[in-house]
Design a protein around this motif. Structure first.
Motif, PDB file in Angstrom:
ATOM      1  N   THR A  59       0.839  -1.204   0.000  1.00 46.83           N
ATOM      2  CA  THR A  59       0.000   0.000   0.000  1.00 46.83           C
ATOM      3  C   THR A  59       0.869   1.247   0.000  1.00 46.83           C
ATOM      4  OG1 THR A  59      -1.843  -1.109   1.099  1.00 46.83           O
ATOM      5  CG2 THR A  59      -1.745   1.283   1.282  1.00 46.83           C
ATOM      6  N   HIS A  83      -6.412  -3.042  -6.580  1.00 45.72           N
ATOM      7  CA  HIS A  83      -6.115  -3.051  -5.148  1.00 45.72           C
ATOM      8  C   HIS A  83      -6.213  -1.650  -4.564  1.00 45.72           C
ATOM      9  CE1 HIS A  83      -3.895  -4.071  -1.406  1.00 45.72           C
ATOM     10  NE2 HIS A  83      -4.258  -5.311  -1.682  1.00 45.72           N
ATOM     11  N   ILE A  84      -5.814  -0.648  -5.340  1.00 47.24           N
ATOM     12  CA  ILE A  84      -5.816   0.721  -4.812  1.00 47.24           C
ATOM     13  C   ILE A  84      -7.218   1.224  -4.504  1.00 47.24           C
ATOM     14  CG2 ILE A  84      -3.609   1.407  -5.819  1.00 47.24           C
ATOM     15  CD1 ILE A  84      -5.171   2.809  -8.063  1.00 47.24           C
ATOM     16  N   GLU A  88      -7.291  -0.840  -0.149  1.00 40.42           N
ATOM     17  CA  GLU A  88      -6.314   0.028   0.506  1.00 40.42           C
ATOM     18  C   GLU A  88      -6.986   1.078   1.380  1.00 40.42           C
ATOM     19  OE1 GLU A  88      -3.362   1.139  -2.457  1.00 40.42           O
ATOM     20  OE2 GLU A  88      -2.570  -0.895  -2.448  1.00 40.42           O
TER      21      GLU A  88
END
Length: 345
Positions: A59, A83-84, A88
């Motif tokens: 992250t 994922h961001i 996160e």
């Protein structure tokens, strides 16, 4: 065992490297010989004018890497699976102050058509201004961008004044799948900034933010400090990367993880009621199976339910997954299916 490659241990060679680094005192904050050597290895892979900054976690690598590309009035285009944006906890928005513009995708991959749909906002003062594209290699669904697909995205982005960030938490797995070189699939394809993963591929901790467009990182050492990712005893991150990148250990680890995922998919798909619903290109297997089977199997194995509506689960293999691990898991899967079938009779 099959929940995540984050759950695996540390490769013995990397543990030995940590022990060797744990001798005496060394200068802190990256002024040590281990960090200097590791940076030289990165430069040998990606080019002498590459700039490398070690950080604690993925992250941190993603958020700080993206922060070097944007201002607070900008937006970052990414797939809805990224994922961001999913995992996160709003860190990119909080730290960078940017808007994430999510798009449709195919297997977690976006193309020019997805980026193009967000460019109507350029120059309109009431909208966040697109400034960067973030792609994940391999994607959260385990699929890979070919080198040519990455190049097309980067060329299109650059033609429209956008920069490209690559989340490479599992870049090693993608490289093993493609049979491509690390530089070939990143810098040579046009990527500006790379988050290079180590933790999921046999390291204890540590990632790297790699700048190919070095005009973006003149102040990054301050950004890293302010972002709480400057490790005081940096030798312990650097020593791990030095060992991981030596003698292609990173590739050996990734190849094993990928091979075990393919084996798992092959064996699981032969069981009635189990449907492997994504092509297995790297180290993740996505399968749809009855909820009762999931419940029964989770009595012995922890893994994530990826999509509750579809009854889809995710199984992930690691550098240390063995054939015996796979065969044992498949036996338990077969037993769970059998138990549930008897219950229905």
């Amino acid at each position: 065992m099959f929940a995540s490659d984050n759950n695996s241990g540390v490769h013995p060679r990397i543990m030995d490297a940590l022990i060797r680094a744990n001798q005496g005192h060394a200068l802190s904050y990256g002024d040590d010989e281990y960090t200097n050597r590791a940076k030289e290895i990165f430069k040998g892979i990606f080019g002498e004018d590459t700039e490398v900054f070690f950080v604690y976690n993925g992250t941190g690598a993603n958020v700080l890497g993206i922060s070097a590309l944007v201002n607070s009035y900008n937006s970052v285009i990414c797939p809805s699976t990224a994922h961001i944006t999913v995992d996160e906890c709003g860190a990119p928005e909080n730290f960078c102050g940017v808007k994430l513009e999510v798009t449709d995708h195919s297997g977690g991959k976006i193309g020019i058509e997805h980026i193009k749909g967000k460019l109507h906002m350029l120059g309109f003062q009431h909208h966040s201004q697109p400034r960067a594209v973030s792609i994940t290699q391999c994607t959260e669904l385990g699929e890979v961008y070919t080198v040519e697909e990455t190049r097309r995205i980067c060329d299109f982005a650059h033609e429209h004044g956008l920069l490209v960030h690559m989340d490479g938490a599992r870049l090693a797995n993608a490289a093993a799948s493609l049979g491509a070189g690390l530089c070939e699939m990143t810098r040579d394809a046009g990527v500006d900034v790379l988050s290079f993963g180590g933790t999921k591929n046999g390291m204890m901790f540590g990632e790297a933010v790699v700048f190919f467009n070095t005009s973006l990182c003149s102040d990054f050492k301050y950004v890293r400090k302010q972002g709480m990712q400057l490790h005081s005893k940096m030798r312990y991150i650097a020593a791990q990367f030095e060992e991981l990148l030596k003698d292609d250990l990173w590739l050996e680890n990734a190849r094993n993880a990928n091979e075990m995922a393919r084996l798992l998919a092959q064996k699981a798909s032969k069981i009635d009621g189990v449907n492997v619903d994504h092509e297995v290109q790297t180290n993740a297997v996505f399968a749809v199976l009855p909820p009762k089977v999931i419940e029964e199997l989770q009595k012995k194995y922890f893994f994530f339910i990826w999509d509750e509506e579809k009854s889809e689960v995710r199984w992930v293999t690691s550098f240390d997954t063995t054939r015996e691990d796979v065969e044992s898991f498949v036996r338990e899967l077969e037993a769970a299916v059998s138990t549930c079938n008897k219950t229905l009779e």
